[in-house]
Design a protein around this motif. Structure first.
Motif, short mmCIF file in Angstrom:
data_model
loop_
_atom_site.label_atom_id
_atom_site.label_comp_id
_atom_site.label_asym_id
_atom_site.label_seq_id
_atom_site.Cartn_x
_atom_site.Cartn_y
_atom_site.Cartn_z
N GLU A 116 0.85 -1.18 0.00
CA GLU A 116 0.00 0.00 0.00
C GLU A 116 0.89 1.23 0.00
O GLU A 116 1.76 1.38 0.86
N THR A 117 0.67 2.11 -0.99
CA THR A 117 1.54 3.26 -1.16
C THR A 117 0.76 4.53 -1.46
O THR A 117 -0.42 4.48 -1.84
N PHE A 118 1.44 5.64 -1.31
CA PHE A 118 0.97 6.96 -1.73
C PHE A 118 2.13 7.63 -2.44
O PHE A 118 3.27 7.53 -2.00
N ARG A 119 1.86 8.30 -3.54
CA ARG A 119 2.91 8.95 -4.32
C ARG A 119 2.76 10.45 -4.24
O ARG A 119 1.65 10.98 -4.31
N LYS A 120 3.91 11.11 -4.15
CA LYS A 120 3.93 12.56 -3.99
C LYS A 120 5.00 13.14 -4.91
O LYS A 120 6.18 12.82 -4.77
N ILE A 121 4.58 13.99 -5.86
CA ILE A 121 5.54 14.63 -6.76
C ILE A 121 6.21 15.77 -6.01
O ILE A 121 5.55 16.63 -5.45
N ILE A 122 7.54 15.77 -6.02
CA ILE A 122 8.34 16.77 -5.31
C ILE A 122 8.74 17.91 -6.24
O ILE A 122 8.74 19.07 -5.86
N LYS A 123 9.10 17.55 -7.48
CA LYS A 123 9.63 18.56 -8.39
C LYS A 123 9.46 18.09 -9.82
O LYS A 123 9.58 16.90 -10.10
N VAL A 136 10.69 14.38 -9.99
CA VAL A 136 11.19 13.69 -8.80
C VAL A 136 9.97 13.45 -7.93
O VAL A 136 9.18 14.38 -7.67
N TYR A 137 9.79 12.22 -7.51
CA TYR A 137 8.67 11.93 -6.63
C TYR A 137 9.05 10.88 -5.59
O TYR A 137 10.06 10.19 -5.71
N GLN A 138 8.22 10.84 -4.56
CA GLN A 138 8.43 9.88 -3.48
C GLN A 138 7.26 8.92 -3.43
O GLN A 138 6.13 9.30 -3.71
N ALA A 146 9.54 5.57 1.34
CA ALA A 146 10.08 4.24 1.07
C ALA A 146 10.99 4.25 -0.15
O ALA A 146 12.00 3.55 -0.19
N ILE A 147 10.62 5.07 -1.15
CA ILE A 147 11.37 5.14 -2.41
C ILE A 147 11.34 6.58 -2.90
O ILE A 147 10.29 7.24 -2.81
N GLU A 148 12.47 7.05 -3.41
CA GLU A 148 12.50 8.34 -4.10
C GLU A 148 13.01 8.08 -5.51
O GLU A 148 13.99 7.36 -5.70
N ILE A 149 12.32 8.67 -6.49
CA ILE A 149 12.59 8.37 -7.89
C ILE A 149 12.74 9.67 -8.68
O ILE A 149 11.96 10.60 -8.50
N ARG A 150 13.72 9.67 -9.57
CA ARG A 150 13.84 10.75 -10.56
C ARG A 150 13.71 10.09 -11.92
O ARG A 150 14.52 9.23 -12.29
#
Length: 156
Positions: A116-123, A136-138, A146-150
């Motif tokens: 179960e996740t929630f995604r949040k765009i950072i930039k 870039v989102y988490q 849990a994960i940060e992605i670019r």
């Protein structure tokens, strides 16, 4: 008045286009705004099956770092490049085990492990050196990053 997240993303994309002097296609706007499973979205948008190609993966005590391409299965065309950081203390062991195997993309691992996740765009942004746009989102699990992605892809 509370603005919805779509309104905020439209504003951010518009600001990015003005700042970078790049007019983005609808497809690129969708990729910037999307918080779902990017591999699946790319398959739908391109009309072909995609796969994840792990370029490099390293691990230390606290996290796994992973560089991947999402490519077409048909001819290996690179659709997207992603750099991910997995924060091991914030992920279940069965999820981490699947990441270590290097066989699947994050979205497929999330589905397979029913995380179960929630995604949040950072930039979101534009890199003029490589003519790419990026976001870039988490991915949060149980309220923790849990994960940060670019993710980056061609602006054309």
């Amino acid at each position: 008045m509370v603005r919805d997240s779509g309104t905020r993303m439209i504003q951010k994309i518009s600001e990015l286009e003005k700042k970078s002097h790049v007019k983005l296609s609808v497809t690129k706007k969708i990729l910037l705004a999307e918080t779902g499973f990017v591999e699946q979205i790319l398959s739908v948008l391109s009309g072909v099956e995609t796969t994840v190609k792990v370029l490099k993966q390293t691990e230390d005590r606290d996290f796994i770092s992973r560089d991947v391409y999402i490519i077409t299965k048909q001819d290996g065309t690179i659709l997207l490049r992603a750099k991910s950081y997995f924060f091991l203390s914030n992920l279940p062991e069965k999820f981490v085990d699947k990441v270590r195997r290097r066989r699947s993309g994050i979205g497929n691992i999330i589905v397979d492990t029913e995380l179960e996740t929630f995604r949040k765009i950072i930039k979101i942004g534009y890199d003029s050196n490589s003519d790419t746009i990026f976001k870039v989102y988490q991915i949060l699990h149980m309220g923790k990053v849990a994960i940060e992605i670019r993710e980056s892809f061609s602006s054309r």
